[in-house]
Design a protein around this motif. Structure first.
Motif, PDB file in Angstrom:
ATOM      1  N   LEU A 469     -34.984  -2.348 -39.563  1.00  0.00           N
ATOM      2  CA  LEU A 469     -34.643  -3.157 -38.400  1.00  0.00           C
ATOM      3  C   LEU A 469     -33.482  -4.102 -38.670  1.00  0.00           C
ATOM      4  O   LEU A 469     -32.685  -4.382 -37.767  1.00  0.00           O
ATOM      5  CB  LEU A 469     -35.875  -3.939 -37.924  1.00  0.00           C
ATOM      6  N   ALA A 470     -33.377  -4.611 -39.887  1.00  0.00           N
ATOM      7  CA  ALA A 470     -32.264  -5.508 -40.198  1.00  0.00           C
ATOM      8  C   ALA A 470     -30.931  -4.782 -40.039  1.00  0.00           C
ATOM      9  O   ALA A 470     -29.970  -5.326 -39.475  1.00  0.00           O
ATOM     10  CB  ALA A 470     -32.409  -6.056 -41.617  1.00  0.00           C
ATOM     11  N   LYS A 471     -30.864  -3.553 -40.521  1.00  0.00           N
ATOM     12  CA  LYS A 471     -29.634  -2.773 -40.387  1.00  0.00           C
ATOM     13  C   LYS A 471     -29.343  -2.459 -38.920  1.00  0.00           C
ATOM     14  O   LYS A 471     -28.181  -2.449 -38.491  1.00  0.00           O
ATOM     15  CB  LYS A 471     -29.734  -1.481 -41.201  1.00  0.00           C
ATOM     16  N   ALA A 472     -30.393  -2.189 -38.150  1.00  0.00           N
ATOM     17  CA  ALA A 472     -30.204  -1.917 -36.725  1.00  0.00           C
ATOM     18  C   ALA A 472     -29.616  -3.140 -36.017  1.00  0.00           C
ATOM     19  O   ALA A 472     -28.668  -3.023 -35.229  1.00  0.00           O
ATOM     20  CB  ALA A 472     -31.533  -1.523 -36.084  1.00  0.00           C
ATOM     21  N   LEU A 473     -30.154  -4.319 -36.318  1.00  0.00           N
ATOM     22  CA  LEU A 473     -29.659  -5.526 -35.658  1.00  0.00           C
ATOM     23  C   LEU A 473     -28.244  -5.879 -36.102  1.00  0.00           C
ATOM     24  O   LEU A 473     -27.482  -6.492 -35.340  1.00  0.00           O
ATOM     25  CB  LEU A 473     -30.616  -6.690 -35.921  1.00  0.00           C
ATOM     26  N   GLU A 474     -27.874  -5.494 -37.318  1.00  0.00           N
ATOM     27  CA  GLU A 474     -26.497  -5.698 -37.772  1.00  0.00           C
ATOM     28  C   GLU A 474     -25.517  -4.908 -36.913  1.00  0.00           C
ATOM     29  O   GLU A 474     -24.380  -5.339 -36.685  1.00  0.00           O
ATOM     30  CB  GLU A 474     -26.360  -5.284 -39.242  1.00  0.00           C
ATOM     31  N   VAL A 475     -25.949  -3.741 -36.438  1.00  0.00           N
ATOM     32  CA  VAL A 475     -25.093  -2.922 -35.574  1.00  0.00           C
ATOM     33  C   VAL A 475     -24.730  -3.697 -34.311  1.00  0.00           C
ATOM     34  O   VAL A 475     -23.577  -3.688 -33.863  1.00  0.00           O
ATOM     35  CB  VAL A 475     -25.810  -1.600 -35.212  1.00  0.00           C
ATOM     36  N   VAL A 476     -25.700  -4.385 -33.722  1.00  0.00           N
ATOM     37  CA  VAL A 476     -25.445  -5.165 -32.511  1.00  0.00           C
ATOM     38  C   VAL A 476     -24.533  -6.343 -32.827  1.00  0.00           C
ATOM     39  O   VAL A 476     -23.649  -6.690 -32.023  1.00  0.00           O
ATOM     40  CB  VAL A 476     -26.766  -5.647 -31.886  1.00  0.00           C
ATOM     41  N   SER A 477     -24.730  -6.966 -33.983  1.00  0.00           N
ATOM     42  CA  SER A 477     -23.863  -8.080 -34.373  1.00  0.00           C
ATOM     43  C   SER A 477     -22.409  -7.628 -34.476  1.00  0.00           C
ATOM     44  O   SER A 477     -21.492  -8.329 -34.036  1.00  0.00           O
ATOM     45  CB  SER A 477     -24.327  -8.681 -35.710  1.00  0.00           C
ATOM     46  N   GLU A 478     -22.185  -6.458 -35.060  1.00  0.00           N
ATOM     47  CA  GLU A 478     -20.825  -5.921 -35.168  1.00  0.00           C
ATOM     48  C   GLU A 478     -20.233  -5.640 -33.786  1.00  0.00           C
ATOM     49  O   GLU A 478     -19.051  -5.888 -33.534  1.00  0.00           O
ATOM     50  CB  GLU A 478     -20.840  -4.637 -35.999  1.00  0.00           C
ATOM     51  N   LEU A 479     -21.066  -5.139 -32.900  1.00  0.00           N
ATOM     52  CA  LEU A 479     -20.628  -4.838 -31.541  1.00  0.00           C
ATOM     53  C   LEU A 479     -20.214  -6.114 -30.810  1.00  0.00           C
ATOM     54  O   LEU A 479     -19.143  -6.173 -30.180  1.00  0.00           O
ATOM     55  CB  LEU A 479     -21.763  -4.138 -30.797  1.00  0.00           C
ATOM     56  N   LEU A 480     -21.029  -7.142 -30.894  1.00  0.00           N
ATOM     57  CA  LEU A 480     -20.730  -8.406 -30.227  1.00  0.00           C
ATOM     58  C   LEU A 480     -19.508  -9.081 -30.829  1.00  0.00           C
ATOM     59  O   LEU A 480     -18.705  -9.693 -30.103  1.00  0.00           O
ATOM     60  CB  LEU A 480     -21.947  -9.329 -30.314  1.00  0.00           C
ATOM     61  N   ALA A 481     -19.367  -8.988 -32.142  1.00  0.00           N
ATOM     62  CA  ALA A 481     -18.198  -9.577 -32.793  1.00  0.00           C
ATOM     63  C   ALA A 481     -16.916  -8.916 -32.290  1.00  0.00           C
ATOM     64  O   ALA A 481     -15.908  -9.592 -32.018  1.00  0.00           O
ATOM     65  CB  ALA A 481     -18.311  -9.444 -34.311  1.00  0.00           C
ATOM     66  N   ALA A 482     -16.937  -7.599 -32.142  1.00  0.00           N
ATOM     67  CA  ALA A 482     -15.752  -6.875 -31.662  1.00  0.00           C
ATOM     68  C   ALA A 482     -15.442  -7.244 -30.212  1.00  0.00           C
ATOM     69  O   ALA A 482     -14.264  -7.362 -29.827  1.00  0.00           O
ATOM     70  CB  ALA A 482     -15.973  -5.370 -31.790  1.00  0.00           C
ATOM     71  N   ALA A 483     -16.482  -7.435 -29.388  1.00  0.00           N
ATOM     72  CA  ALA A 483     -16.260  -7.811 -27.993  1.00  0.00           C
ATOM     73  C   ALA A 483     -15.656  -9.201 -27.893  1.00  0.00           C
ATOM     74  O   ALA A 483     -14.728  -9.436 -27.102  1.00  0.00           O
ATOM     75  CB  ALA A 483     -17.573  -7.737 -27.226  1.00  0.00           C
ATOM     76  N   ASN A 484     -16.173 -10.132 -28.684  1.00  0.00           N
ATOM     77  CA  ASN A 484     -15.602 -11.481 -28.692  1.00  0.00           C
ATOM     78  C   ASN A 484     -14.154 -11.465 -29.172  1.00  0.00           C
ATOM     79  O   ASN A 484     -13.306 -12.208 -28.670  1.00  0.00           O
ATOM     80  CB  ASN A 484     -16.454 -12.402 -29.573  1.00  0.00           C
ATOM     81  N   GLU A 485     -13.881 -10.612 -30.131  1.00  0.00           N
ATOM     82  CA  GLU A 485     -12.520 -10.485 -30.648  1.00  0.00           C
ATOM     83  C   GLU A 485     -11.566  -9.988 -29.554  1.00  0.00           C
ATOM     84  O   GLU A 485     -10.446 -10.501 -29.402  1.00  0.00           O
ATOM     85  CB  GLU A 485     -12.518  -9.520 -31.840  1.00  0.00           C
ATOM     86  N   LEU A 486     -12.011  -8.999 -28.781  1.00  0.00           N
ATOM     87  CA  LEU A 486     -11.172  -8.465 -27.705  1.00  0.00           C
ATOM     88  C   LEU A 486     -10.930  -9.523 -26.628  1.00  0.00           C
ATOM     89  O   LEU A 486      -9.801  -9.697 -26.149  1.00  0.00           O
ATOM     90  CB  LEU A 486     -11.833  -7.236 -27.083  1.00  0.00           C
ATOM     91  N   ALA A 488     -11.039 -12.750 -26.930  1.00  0.00           N
ATOM     92  CA  ALA A 488     -10.133 -13.777 -27.470  1.00  0.00           C
ATOM     93  C   ALA A 488      -8.685 -13.291 -27.453  1.00  0.00           C
ATOM     94  O   ALA A 488      -7.750 -14.076 -27.246  1.00  0.00           O
ATOM     95  CB  ALA A 488     -10.554 -14.145 -28.882  1.00  0.00           C
ATOM     96  N   GLN A 489      -8.499 -12.002 -27.676  1.00  0.00           N
ATOM     97  CA  GLN A 489      -7.149 -11.424 -27.673  1.00  0.00           C
ATOM     98  C   GLN A 489      -6.573 -11.361 -26.258  1.00  0.00           C
ATOM     99  O   GLN A 489      -5.390 -11.662 -26.039  1.00  0.00           O
ATOM    100  CB  GLN A 489      -7.194 -10.023 -28.284  1.00  0.00           C
TER     101      GLN A 489
END
Length: 600
Positions: A469-486, A488-489
């Motif tokens: 489950l920790a690895k699964a939740l990391e996937v969502v964290s990466e997804l949200l980080a990329a969305a925030n990055e976009l 901000a850009q």
């Protein structure tokens, strides 16, 4: 056939071959004990360990409950409309340890069990788990199930009377051989012997009792484990159990004289003996499914039954009981074995085992109340959702994760998109109430996020299939980080931002929030329900299938109201007032600390 192919195969359960001995470890006998998919769809059945009522619940118990609940919720959602789930938890209430604890407290054993069991029932409710069955091993339905399984094993020739001698640990409710014990150290009392594995005191016993022919199941267990690499998770514990079984198994003592143990379930037709607490406890998983089944008794599994369990969620300290003894009992009874035995690490505090005597125990009720139910659930899975290693409980780490991932990623992305200043730029005139944003054509700016949105659900599902489950939740964290990055850009709030940038940012962010809310819902059901409501998502937009593709368009309704943050600031840390020491005690304390450092 390659191991992978064997593992993927669904074994049929053929009729018992005439003339075959009940002890025969050959393939036809093993095949009867492996799950078949020939029956109508069964409920997805997930269990927690049943918790021993010798102490109040702690964070480790909460972790097991939440892990099982998340797995159950995920399976029900992933299965789609019409899928059924069965979640079970409860308490283990028999045994010598409970009998002695009640006696020491001057309390009736039944009263002690009822009192402590009630706190575990309250914890299951407090942490927001889905509809479930709460089983107590002192219930009449469970006594019937345990005695039915015992009778089934005895009738099939797997139980015999013998004399047993060995070192018994009351705390572990287990016998140990001479090679499994050592002399106690001065810190452990300096006298007697203790278990090498658990460090608990052992006592020498020699008595007549019933034994289970565990040795006859060495070969079937090896074959099962070799052909089913995901039977025990994580793989490291699968390897440990397989190595242990390959060395050979000894027959197991499965009763205790009633003269020594009164608090338990009597052996059928022999009131002088009580059934071993682990035979009793493990059978709870069958009791919950209605065993012995009215349709078929204690033998064949009826169509539509929840058995076999899809996953037993257990701590790493009880792997042997669940991964060796339990499958052997089931094989002996001619019943399917569990599909997965999911073993997780423990929680520590200050990297030391939690202990009331050390004062380093985290009260789960207090944590849920102070930090929020969904917040604690998410943290337990995000930090402790890995199976192989222990996790360290720390309020400061919880605050750090909350601020970085929940507030900083998920909450921040939502706040940006629902901000009136940003939303106002979606509408062409002040009278327009609904903005329809078509899916934008791919661009170099959003290429990374599009790729993650495409792969995230499948990657998340792969980790969930392995109960990581920790690895699964990391996937969502990466997804949200990329969305925030976009976002901000693109800066959609900037007055000079063009309409394409505003709509692209809004569309990509809303799709990220939609898919993230679906994947996070099993861990944070209430928070994600609130998020989906704020996004005005329909039922058909939150299914598994809907997460596999981006919507053709999104609709945004005009709103000038300021939306409350999804994840508000946490309460301030509790300040512990340290007593003021005079100079003399303070000097003495420093000397003690110096001696302790030198001793290390």
């Amino acid at each position: 056939m390659p191991v992978a192919a064997v593992a993927a195969r669904r074994w049929a359960c053929p009729p018992r071959l005439p003339g075959r001995s009940a002890l025969s470890p050959l393939r036809p006998h093993l095949a009867r004990c492996l799950a078949s998919d020939a029956a109508p769809p069964k409920p997805h059945y997930v269990t927690t360990p049943i918790f021993y009522v010798n102490a109040a619940p702690h964070i480790g118990h909460l972790h097991s409950i939440v892990l099982a609940d998340v797995a159950s919720r995920w399976a029900a959602w992933r299965g789609g409309p019409g899928s059924r789930a069965l979640l079970a938890t409860g308490t283990d209430e028999h045994g010598l340890k409970i009998q002695r604890a009640a006696s020491a407290n001057g309390e009736d054993a039944a009263a002690l069990c009822a009192r402590v069991s009630g706190t575990f029932r309250e914890l299951a409710s407090a942490c927001g788990i889905a509809e479930h069955v709460f089983i107590r091993t002192t219930e009449e339905r469970h006594r019937v199930a345990v005695q039915a399984l015992w009778t089934r094993l005895a009738e099939r020739g797997h139980i015999y009377m013998s004399t047993h001698a060995g070192w018994y640990a009351v705390s572990d409710e287990a016998f140990y051989t001479a090679a499994q014990v050592r002399d106690a150290t001065p810190d452990e009392g300096g006298t007697g012997k203790v278990s090498i594995e658990t460090g608990t005191p052992v006592e020498w016993y020699e008595e007549a009792n019933y034994k289970f022919r565990l040795s006859a199941f060495t070969a079937p267990l090896v074959e099962w484990l070799e052909s089913t690499p995901d039977a025990i998770l994580p793989p490291s514990r699968h390897a440990e159990v397989l190595a242990e079984v390959r060395t050979g198994l000894s027959d197991l003592s499965i009763s205790r004289p009633r003269a020594r143990l009164e608090w338990g379930i009597p052996v059928p037709d022999d009131a002088d003996h009580m059934i071993y607490v682990w035979v009793d406890a493990l059978t709870n998983y069958l009791t919950v499914t209605g065993y012995p089944w009215a349709e078929s008794g204690a033998g064949e599994v009826p169509a539509g039954s929840a058995w076999p369990a899809d996953a037993h969620i257990v701590g790493k300290d009880i792997v042997r009981f669940h991964a060796v003894y339990w499958p052997a009992f089931l094989m002996a009874a001619g019943l399917p074995v569990p599909r997965h035995i999911v073993t997780h690490g423990h929680w520590t505090m200050n990297h030391s085992k939690m202990s009331k005597s050390r004062g380093n125990v985290a009260d789960p009720f207090e944590m849920l109340q102070r930090f929020g139910v969904d917040e604690v659930r998410w943290f337990l899975m995000r930090l402790g959702g890995g199976l192989a290693d222990d996790s360290n409980w720390s309020e400061s780490t919880l605050r750090e994760y909350y601020k970085k991932y929940l507030q900083g990623q998920l909450g921040n992305l939502l706040s940006r998109m629902v901000a009136p200043k940003v939303q106002a730029r979606l509408f062409e005139d002040e009278h327009e109430q609904v903005a329809v944003i078509k899916r934008p054509e791919p661009s170099p700016a959003d290429e990374k996020l599009r790729g993650l949105l495409s792969e995230a659900p499948k990657t998340f599902a792969a980790h969930m299939a392995a109960y990581e489950l920790a690895k699964a939740l990391e996937v969502v964290s990466e997804l949200l980080a990329a969305a925030n990055e976009l976002v901000a850009q693109l800066e959609p709030w900037r007055p000079s931002a063009d309409r394409d940038a505003v709509q692209r940012a809004q569309y990509m962010a809303l799709e990220t929030l939609r898919i993230s809310s679906c994947l996070l819902a099993p861990s944070m059901p209430d928070r994600m329900a609130a998020l989906q409501a704020s996004l005005q998502l329909g039922a058909d937009e939150t299914t598994w299938q809907s997460c596999l593709a981006l919507r053709p368009e999104v609709r945004v309704e005009r709103s000038d109201a300021k939306v409350a943050p999804l994840f508000p600031p946490l309460p301030e840390p509790v300040q512990v007032q340290k007593p003021q020491l005079s100079s003399a005690p303070r000097k003495k304390l420093k000397q003690q600390e110096r001696r302790q450092r030198q001793a290390r």
